[in-house]
Design a protein around this motif. Structure first.
Motif: not given
Length: 830
Positions: A143-158
């Protein structure tokens, strides 16, 4: 539990979830009152202590993806105020997270209501359930304080491919799940995106009962985080786009963006078009062909195909007979269905404006946008590895955009379209850009002097106590102003500045020679007060030429000297837009302009109304180093006189006179060696400055202290400089007093009687009587009444102090009096 303990506990959990290694992450605070505050932390306990004073007062953000660990050297486990450098996309080593941000739609700058927050939570749950059905693993929920976040782990090059993948993923979620009340944020796709530091308080706007400030936090996290594979992300993009019809321009555009074609190199190889060599070009790749595909007789490698980073392709041949033949003609000669994008409706092709095209090109080129304290927008463009800062509304950036459009599309940008592009980028800079403090020619940062040559390579010289050197990247962003010319590189020299001084400047006294070099050298120090140089001399004493040579040393410009503008706005525009300004043939400085000069000499700010507004104001920094030339006294304003240093020139004998062109030709040959001697002197002065402890400093104390260090480095001696500087001020005040009959009479009276006590009216009567006895006209140019005399004495108290005259005002028996006396006649300056 105390807030500090809650913060520590929450930050520890945040690190355990998103940074378990732990590695350094950047923590950033925007608009803190002290600019951007930034630091690199790998210890949540240290972070909790450092962030405590900001928590609840400022929004605190963190980088999610893995950064280059060398960045920690900028501010290791501590915060740095007024931070100039923060993490960019190029600083990301690898993508570790995809952030899906559910933000309630509401006016900007305020917190969400409970109802809005719950709506964001509902949308979050729908997307989480949908992605779970697509075989996505359990995410981190926050919970960001004003909304919600979903954090999905990845392993991708930049890289560009990963950017497009994440961008498409967020866009399809936005298209499927966003509503009128909650949106999926599609701007979180870039690698260096910062997000809320979970555990800190979100404090947008005021903390009200309806829209409260809330502490962000991680709500849930699986024990074993499983990275989402690239194929799974592509599967979601495919599933959410496969049934879409090409009826919506937005959806059509997404389909075109998701289309993938072979590389240009593959196309050329498969069709037998031999490549002579490859070279980088405007961020993309230029393939130079051995033989022209339009005319096989052209075998001099004049044909080319260019693939730009945004996917656009152009082709051509430098021979006149191939003019007008490009990529379309090449595809007709060597057709390949794979190289042709999906067809869009004709109406959509017509609707796509040059503005949209240019905005896409700018994004593809990776232009970075900033703003300064006055909300002026700036842009940084990297071309051929050279970083260049420009004003968004400046001529340089306008020319760059026009040329970029011509290179990419062989089209001209209409004036109205270009203005729309610039206006859009200005808004982006002011709302999303980091605040910077740009410099024009010189900057003083971290006890070092940075000098900008304004050359095509954007060369910056760093001067510190170890010497001077060209640096690869400046910590200070420099802007090349329209009137700024390129400076030469210094060359090692054994010739002293004293010798150069005698060759080019014909000062009447040694005092002027010493003060001249101290003044010129201290002009390279961009911080603090600096006096105004006043070149005074008879006609034919080369005042204008002397100013031009000084300008060539410090801040070469296409227009080296100019006439003093009459209006205050024009004067402000001039002294705020250049580093060094020279006004020639000044006869008199008005009171209004005198005030502007005083502000500029002391590195101050001038408040003016912003364009196109009724009452909004912005602060303009007036820090130009000013020089004036004239024949007579410029002013009777003591504040301006206090900020002047007069350098006297003698008339040149006609037999020794040279043309200005001849002088400048020789001077240009010597300029690299003069700069070497100046930079060496500055290096020595920096070391000396750190050890100076003066008991007494005159007005313009910053200049006096640096002048002392420079004079020591030159071998003149700091004490000698201070004496010469003080004597120069006294002589200027003497000249001013010669035009002020009231103060002259007062000094005469005190030299005879030493002391006066009485009312101001009585003092005026005494002064008037003495003036009339000495034949002075008291009808014109004399003070009108006692209040005018009182004001004159108050304004010139610092002047009288130089003559050891002291004043005291008091009240006895209900009557006001003034007491004025000469302290010690033997100390009077001659």
């Amino acid at each position: 539990m105390k807030d500090v303990d809650v913060l520590k506990e929450e930050l520890t959990e945040t690190f355990e979830v998103i940074n378990p290694d732990p590695k350094f992450v950047e923590v950033r605070i925007l608009q803190s009152g002290k600019g951007t505050v930034s630091g690199y932390f790998n210890d949540p306990e240290i972070l909790a202590k450092a962030v405590g004073k900001y928590d609840g007062r400022n929004n605190v953000f963190i980088t999610l993806n893995e950064i280059d660990q060398n960045l920690a050297a900028r501010a290791k486990n501590r915060f740095k105020e007024w931070a100039k450098e923060t993490t960019t996309d190029q600083d990301i080593v690898r993508r570790k997270w995809i952030l899906v941000d559910f933000d309630p739609k509401r006016p900007s700058g305020i917190s969400s209501t409970d109802e809005e927050l719950n709506a964001a939570g509902d949308h979050m749950k729908k997307v989480k359930k949908f992605l779970a059905g697509m075989d996505f693993p359990e995410p981190v929920v926050a919970m960001s304080g004003n909304g919600y976040h979903l954090l999905y782990p990845v392993n991708l090059p930049n890289d560009e491919k990963s950017l497009e993948l994440v961008k498409s993923f967020l866009q399809v979620l936005d298209g499927r799940f966003s509503s009128e009340t909650v949106a999926v944020d599609t701007t979180t796709c870039n690698a260096a995106r910062i997000t809320k530091l979970y555990g800190t308080i979100a404090c947008k706007g005021d903390d009200t009962e309806e829209r409260p400030h809330r502490r962000s936090k991680i709500l849930s996290a699986p024990k074993g985080l499983k990275p989402v594979g690239e194929e799974l992300i592509q599967k979601v993009v495919y599933e959410l786009t496969k049934n879409q019809k090409d009826t919506s321009p937005k959806k059509q555009e997404k389909q075109v963006q998701s289309w993938k074609r072979p590389s240009v190199k593959t196309y050329l190889t498969e069709h037998g078009l031999e490549i002579s060599r490859e070279k980088p070009y405007m961020g993309g790749t230029c393939y130079v062909l051995k033989r022209c595909p339009f005319n096989p007789d052209h075998t001099d490698t004049g044909a080319y195909v260019i693939e730009f980073p945004n996917g656009k392709i152009c082709a051509g041949c430098h021979h006149d007979s191939c003019a007008g033949k490009g990529w379309k003609e090449l595809l007709k000669r060597y057709p390949d269905r794979r190289m042709m994008p999906p067809k869009r409706e004709e109406s959509r092709a017509k609707e796509e404006s040059i503005v949209d095209t240019m905005l896409g090109d700018i994004e593809a080129e990776g232009h970075t946008f900033f703003h300064d304290r006055a909300e002026i927008p700036y842009v940084c463009v990297v071309k051929d590895g050279i970083r260049k800062y420009m004003e968004v509304y400046g001529n340089d950036y306008r020319k760059y955009i026009r040329y970029m459009c011509y290179q990419l599309h062989h089209k001209a940008v209409p004036k109205e379209s270009l203005q729309q592009v610039l206006d859009t980028m200005a808004v982006k800079a002011q709302n999303e850009g980091v605040e910077i403090t740009p410099a024009y020619r010189c900057a003083f940062h971290d006890q070092k002097i940075f000098y900008y040559l304004a050359d095509p390579e954007q060369t910056v010289i760093c001067i510190d106590k170890d010497g001077y050197r060209v640096i690869e990247e400046s910590p200070v962003p420099f802007i090349k102003k329209q009137n700024m010319s390129e400076q030469v590189l210094p060359l090692e020299s054994e010739t002293s500045l004293k010798k150069f001084g005698r060759k080019y400047w014909n000062f009447t006294t040694q005092e002027s020679r010493v003060l001249h070099w101290v003044l010129i050298i201290t002009r390279f120090i961009a911080e603090g007060s600096r006096p105004i140089i006043y070149y005074m001399g008879d006609r034919g004493s080369a005042k204008s030429t002397s100013m031009k040579l000084d300008k060539m040393i410090v801040d070469p410009s296409e227009i080296d000297v100019k006439a003093l503008p009459k209006s205050v706005p024009d004067v402000v525009a001039t002294v705020s837009g250049q580093y060094a300004v020279c006004f020639d043939n000044v006869s008199r400085v008005s009171e209004e302009v005198s005030d502007i000069f005083c502000i500029a000499a002391t590195d101050g700010y001038y408040s003016k109304r912003m364009l196109y507004t009724d009452n909004a104001e912005c602060a303009v920094k007036l820090n130009a180093r000013i020089a004036l030339s004239g024949i007579t006294n410029l002013t009777s304003k003591p504040d301006l006189v206090d900020r002047l240093v007069c350098l006297r020139l003698e008339r040149i004998d006609s037999t020794k006179r040279l043309t200005e062109a001849e002088i400048k030709k020789d001077f240009r040959k010597d300029l690299p060696y003069i700069l070497d001697r100046i930079f060496i002197t500055l290096s020595k002065a920096i070391s000396i400055y750190e050890k100076i402890n003066l008991e007494r400093l005159p007005r313009m104390a910053d200049f006096a202290k640096w002048g002392y260090a420079v004079a020591e480095a030159l071998g003149y001696g700091g004490d000698k400089f201070l004496k010469l500087y003080e004597r120069n001020q006294v002589e200027l005040l003497d000249n001013m007093l010669s035009e002020d009959t009231v103060l002259s009479v007062l000094i005469t009276v005190l030299r005879e009687h030493h002391y006066f006590k009485g009312t101001v009216t009585e003092l005026l009567s005494s002064l008037t009587a003495v003036a009339e006895e000495n034949g002075i006209n008291t009808k014109a140019g004399w003070v009108r009444d006692a209040s005018a005399l009182s004001r004159r004495l108050y304004e010139n108290q610092s002047v009288l102090n130089l003559y050891h005259i002291e004043m005291h005002r008091g009240k006895a028996n209900g009557e006001r009096y003034i007491e004025i006396w000469l302290e010690d006649e033997s100390q009077e300056t001659e």
